[in-house]
Design an enzyme around this catalytic site. Structure first.
Site: not given
Length: 297
Positions: A83, A242, A246, A269
């Protein structure tokens, strides 16, 4: 990979601080953004260690991608950096020291909003050094376990990201698709305020591991059978947005800007970082292949 163009590097005009609670450790965390010289990049500084330790935000420093991005090795480690990195990359702030007195940034509301507000307050200044903008001439695809992430050549001078979120027919999170051209303005207005999210079962597992002791369902989005628990969505497709937030943070580990169209399906991720590793390898080899595809380990 090839050089598409360049722009002048940027840093912040003055230091700025934020204070909050770490989502993982429950520690009270003080974060300070500080200006950095040209070509420094983003560097996390653990001021609670003696002596203090610097951890560059580069892909070779990544040591974990399970539900969050972690840099460095214990005790010189920083977790849940995405973030902060997204806020800096979203505003095109290339050189910055990020001082922390804990092994993670403050969680705040689970979004990048307050980091972005702080950085705007600090101000942004140009620096007399160039930042490379890269692109590919053919698609680069990474995949794992039914998730895919692909980078396609640019049709315009922009980075466009599309994310398809799909937890399955019975999941409490609806299938979502969102596309955004990423600029400082669009990141601030459309992405920065979108919060991290997890399923109730995942939250229970985190608690079992001793994580998130001071974090409640009101602090971020936890989805139960009927939707968010003790909370409400800021927009209907907040989870998909969101995921793009990321991605902006993780892609900054490349150390260069990208142009093109990123298309993600159920990725997170691990694939974000894997794509950066593939692109970094192509940069090191001076590669510009006709096509490239890789299966993430």
């Amino acid at each position: 990979m090839r050089r598409y163009s360049y722009r002048y590097q940027r840093t912040i005009a003055r230091p700025v601080e934020l204070i909050g609670v770490g989502f993982l450790t429950g520690a009270s965390v003080r974060l300070c953004f500080r200006p950095a010289p040209p070509s420094t990049g983003v560097v996390f500084v653990r001021t609670d260690l003696r002596p203090s330790v610097q951890i560059p935000a580069r892909v070779e420093q990544v040591t974990g991608t399970q539900r969050r991005t972690t840099l460095g090795h214990p005790p010189a480690q920083v977790a849940l950096v995405e973030h902060v990195l997204a806020a800096l990359a979203g505003l095109r702030i290339d050189n910055c020291y990020v001082e922390l007195n804990a092994p993670e940034p403050p969680g705040l509301d689970g979004s990048a909003q307050r980091f972005v507000e702080a950085l705007w307050r600090a101000g942004v200044v140009l620096q007399p050094a160039r930042r490379t903008i890269l692109c590919v001439d053919a698609s680069v695809v990474v995949s794992q376990g039914g998730a895919t992430l692909a980078l396609y050549p640019p049709f315009r001078d922009e980075l466009k990201i599309s994310y398809a979120l799909d937890y399955g027919m019975t999941a409490p999170i609806d299938r979502q698709l969102y596309t955004q051209v990423v600029t400082p303005q669009s990141f601030t207005n459309e992405l920065a305020g979108c919060r991290t999210f997890l399923l109730e079962s995942e939250a229970v597992e985190f608690r079992r591991q001793g994580l998130g002791a001071r974090t409640t369902a009101a602090d971020l989005l936890i989805f139960g059978r009927s939707g968010p628990i003790n909370n409400s969505l800021r927009c209907a497709n907040e989870p998909a947005r969101h995921k793009i937030l990321d991605m902006v943070g993780d892609l900054s580990l490349l150390g260069a800007d990208l142009r093109g169209h990123l298309v993600a399906y159920r990725s997170g991720h691990p694939l974000n970082v894997e794509l950066v590793r593939v692109l970094t390898g192509q940069m090191a080899n001076g590669a510009c292949p006709c096509s490239a595809q890789r299966l993430a380990a």
